[in-house]
Design an enzyme around this catalytic site. Structure first.
Site, PDB file in Angstrom:
ATOM      1  N   GLU A  19     -27.023  16.515 -22.772  1.00 57.88           N
ATOM      2  CA  GLU A  19     -26.354  16.360 -24.073  1.00 57.88           C
ATOM      3  C   GLU A  19     -26.595  14.929 -24.537  1.00 57.88           C
ATOM      4  OE1 GLU A  19     -22.209  17.282 -24.002  1.00 57.88           O
ATOM      5  OE2 GLU A  19     -21.973  17.041 -26.173  1.00 57.88           O
ATOM      6  N   HIS A  56     -13.679  24.487 -24.914  1.00 56.85           N
ATOM      7  CA  HIS A  56     -12.876  23.641 -24.020  1.00 56.85           C
ATOM      8  C   HIS A  56     -11.415  23.786 -24.434  1.00 56.85           C
ATOM      9  CE1 HIS A  56     -16.298  21.369 -22.216  1.00 56.85           C
ATOM     10  NE2 HIS A  56     -16.882  21.721 -23.350  1.00 56.85           N
ATOM     11  N   HIS A 106     -18.756  29.196 -25.200  1.00 57.06           N
ATOM     12  CA  HIS A 106     -18.654  27.813 -24.694  1.00 57.06           C
ATOM     13  C   HIS A 106     -17.573  27.080 -25.494  1.00 57.06           C
ATOM     14  CE1 HIS A 106     -20.771  23.965 -23.140  1.00 57.06           C
ATOM     15  NE2 HIS A 106     -19.662  23.587 -23.761  1.00 57.06           N
ATOM     16  N   ASP A 155     -17.735  25.154 -28.817  1.00 56.19           N
ATOM     17  CA  ASP A 155     -17.510  23.910 -28.071  1.00 56.19           C
ATOM     18  C   ASP A 155     -16.128  23.327 -28.391  1.00 56.19           C
ATOM     19  OD1 ASP A 155     -18.204  22.130 -26.100  1.00 56.19           O
ATOM     20  OD2 ASP A 155     -19.800  21.146 -27.227  1.00 56.19           O
ATOM     21  N   ASN A 156     -16.027  22.017 -28.454  1.00 56.42           N
ATOM     22  CA  ASN A 156     -14.718  21.365 -28.573  1.00 56.42           C
ATOM     23  C   ASN A 156     -14.049  21.663 -29.910  1.00 56.42           C
ATOM     24  OD1 ASN A 156     -16.658  19.704 -26.853  1.00 56.42           O
ATOM     25  ND2 ASN A 156     -14.653  19.024 -26.158  1.00 56.42           N
TER      26      ASN A 156
HETATM   27 ZN   LIG Z   1     -18.921  21.674 -23.727  1.00 61.57          ZN
END
Ligand SMILES: [Zn+2]
Length: 456
Positions: free
Chosen positions: A251, A92, A90, A348-349
Site C-alpha cells: 500500500e 475495518h 475488505h 476499506d476504512n
Molecule cells: Zn485495509
C-alpha cells in the site's frame, strides 16, 4: 415522457410470500451461472426480466412478460434496475467512526498509524461493539449482505477485538454474514505470538492475515530482508489450521514496495492456490511494465485474488501537505481482469484516521470505483466488482448474485441504466431481504455524539 408513470417513491411493495417483480433490468454480470438471456445493448449488458419470489427465494427468472399471464401479485419496475445485495470484502469495522475523537493530523499514512495506536487504547468491548454495530447498520441499510473485516491483532488488542467480532457475527448472522481477518505487521509472526494468534483466529473461524511491511516503516519501502521466511511462517501456520489468507500488500507509491511477487511465490510453494487474497497492491502501478507483467503472471499462476480499495487509495496515496496529488493510487485492475485474476473493489476504512469519510455503502464504492478506475465505456462488467467477484473471493456462494433458487436479497434502484446508477447516490433505493422490503435505516450520527466533543 409520460406524466402517468408513478413516481418511484409511490411503489407499494407486495407484502406476501409469493409475487412477481415485473420488468426488472438486471446487468447480466450479476446473474449466477449460465443463462440464456441476451443483453439489450453493449453499454449496460443488461436484460429485462420477470422475477418470481416464493418464500424468500428467487423461484424463477423469466423473460419480461412471463409475469403478466400469472395471477399472483406483481410489482412492475418498468425497466428499473434490480441488483443483488452486495459484498464488502475488505473493511475495518474495529477502527470505524473514530475520526472525531482521533483525527489524523495530516491525512497521511504515517499519522494514521500513530493515531490508530493511540485510539486503540479506547477499544473496550463496549466501544468496539458500539462502533461495529453502527457500521453494520449503515451497511445493511444500504444493501450489503456480507462483510469481511480486518481486525487489529497486535498482542495487547487481539483477544478483545476477536471477542467483539464473534459477538457481532452472532448478533448479525441473519442479516449480514461476517468474516474477520487478523491484521498486524508480519514481523509479529517471528515469535510466539504467531502461534497464539493463529490459534485465536482458528478458534474464531477467521482468516489469517498481516501487513507485509514493518509498521515502523510506515508501510513504505522495500520488502523486509526476511520476508520469504516470514511468509513461510505465516503460510505454515495457516496450513496447520486450514485457514485462508488475506494480506495487506504494497500500500505505497514507492516502486521498491514489491512484496506481491513474494506472496504469490509463497502461495505456490505452500500449495495455497485459490486461498490467498491481497489488498491494495498500489505500487504495482508505479513499477516498470516488465516487472509488473512478471508479477501479474505469478498472481495468475498462484490464483491469488486482489482487492482494490479505490476511495482509500485516492485519499492516502500521493498525499503530501499542500501538494496536489499526481496519481490515483489504484492497482492494475484492468490488466488483472484481462488475465483472469479475481479482482474485487471494496470499501476499506470508514470515518477513521486512514479515511475520514464513508458510510459502508457499496453503491458509493461502486460509483467512485467507476470514476477512479475508468470502469466504463462500456460499464457492462463493472458491477461484477462489488457483487459476484467479492462473493467468490469470500467463498460465499449465496451472496452477491441473482440466482434462480437463491435468496431474494435485492437492491432496486430508481434508475433504468448504469449511467443513472453512477450519476446519483440513490439514497431512495429499495432493499429487499428474503422477499420482504427491508425497513432498515442508517443509524443517526447522534448515537456517537457522547464522546466528549462539544457539539457545534
Ligand atoms: Zn485495509
Amino acid at each position: 415522457m409520460s406524466p402517468m408513470l408513478p413516481h418511484f417513491s409511490d411503489i407499494v411493495w407486495p407484502d406476501v410470500a409469493s409475487y412477481w417483480i415485473g420488468n426488472a433490468c438486471v446487468p447480466l454480470c450479476l446473474l449466477a451461472g449460465p443463462h440464456a438471456f441476451a443483453p439489450l445493448d453493449r453499454e449496460d449488458g443488461a436484460a429485462v426480466l420477470d422475477i418470481l419470489i416464493e418464500d424468500g427465494r428467487i423461484a424463477r427468472l423469466a423473460p419480461a412478460g412471463a409475469a403478466s399471464a400469472d395471477q399472483r401479485p406483481r410489482v412492475d419496475l418498468r425497466g428499473r434496475q434490480a441488483w443483488p445485495m452486495l459484498v464488502d470484502v475488505h473493511t475495518h469495522l474495529d477502527r470505524g467512526h473514530t475520526v472525531v475523537r482521533s483525527p489524523n493530523a495530516s491525512g497521511m499514512f504515517a499519522d494514521a498509524l500513530k493515531a490508530t495506536a493511540a485510539d486503540r487504547l479506547k477499544w473496550t468491548h463496549d466501544d468496539l461493539v458500539t462502533r461495529m454495530d453502527f457500521g453494520l447498520r449503515c451497511a445493511y441499510a444500504h444493501g450489503v449482505s456480507a462483510i469481511r473485516t480486518h481486525l487489529d491483532s497486535v498482542p495487547e488488542q487481539a483477544e478483545r477485538s476477536w471477542h467483539a467480532f464473534r459477538d457481532m457475527r452472532a448478533a448479525w448472522r441473519d442479516r449480514v454474514a461476517l468474516q474477520a481477518v487478523s491484521l498486524l505487521p508480519i514481523d509479529f509472526f517471528r515469535g510466539e505470538w504467531g502461534d497464539r494468534l493463529a490459534t485465536l483466529v482458528a478458534e474464531s473461524g477467521g482468516i489469517l492475515g498481516a501487513v507485509t511491511r514493518a509498521a515502523s516503516a510506515g508501510g513504505h519501502g522495500a520488502p523486509l530482508d526476511d520476508l520469504d521466511a516470514l511468509l513461510d511462517r505465516l503460510f505454515g501456520l495457516a496450513a496447520r489450521y486450514d485457514l485462508d489468507i488475506d494480506l495487506h500488500v504494497d500500500e505505497s507509491n514507492d516502486p521498491k514496495a514489491a512484496a506481491l511477487p513474494h506472496v504469490a511465490r509463497a502461495a505456490l510453494r505452500h500449495g495455497y492456490q485459490n486461498r490467498v487474497t491481497c489488498g491494495h497492491c498500489c505500487s504495482l502501478a508505479v513499477q516498470p511494465d516488465d516487472q509488473a507483467e512478471r508479477t501479474l503472471d505469478l498472481l495468475a499462476e498462484a490464483r491469488v485474488a486482489v482487492v482494490t480499495l479505490p476511495t482509500v487509495n485516492l485519499y492516502l496515496q500521493d498525499r503530501g501537505g499542500g501538494r496536489t496529488p499526481r496519481w490515483r493510487g489504484v492497482t492494475l485492475v484492468h490488466e488483472m481482469r484481462k488475465r483472469g485474476i479475481a479482482v474485487a473493489a471494496a470499501g476499506d476504512n470508514c470515518r477513521d484516521c486512514f479515511y475520514a469519510y464513508g458510510d459502508h455503502d457499496m453503491i458509493d464504492t461502486f460509483r467512485q470505483a467507476v470514476r477512479i478506475l475508468h470502469l466504463d465505456h462500456p460499464l457492462a462488467e463493472a458491477p461484477a466488482l462489488v457483487g459476484p467477484a467479492p462473493a467468490t473471493i469470500a467463498k460465499l456462494s449465496d451472496h452477491g448474485r441473482i440466482a434462480a433458487g437463491g435468496p431474494a436479497r435485492l437492491i432496486v434502484f430508481n434508475a433504468r441504466t448504469l449511467n443513472e446508477i453512477v450519476s446519483r447516490h440513490h439514497a431512495d433505493r429499495i432493499v429487499i431481504d428474503r422477499g420482504r422490503r427491508s425497513g432498515a435505516r442508517v443509524p443517526d450520527y447522534s448515537e456517537l455524539w457522547d464522546d466528549g466533543v462539544p457539539a457545534c
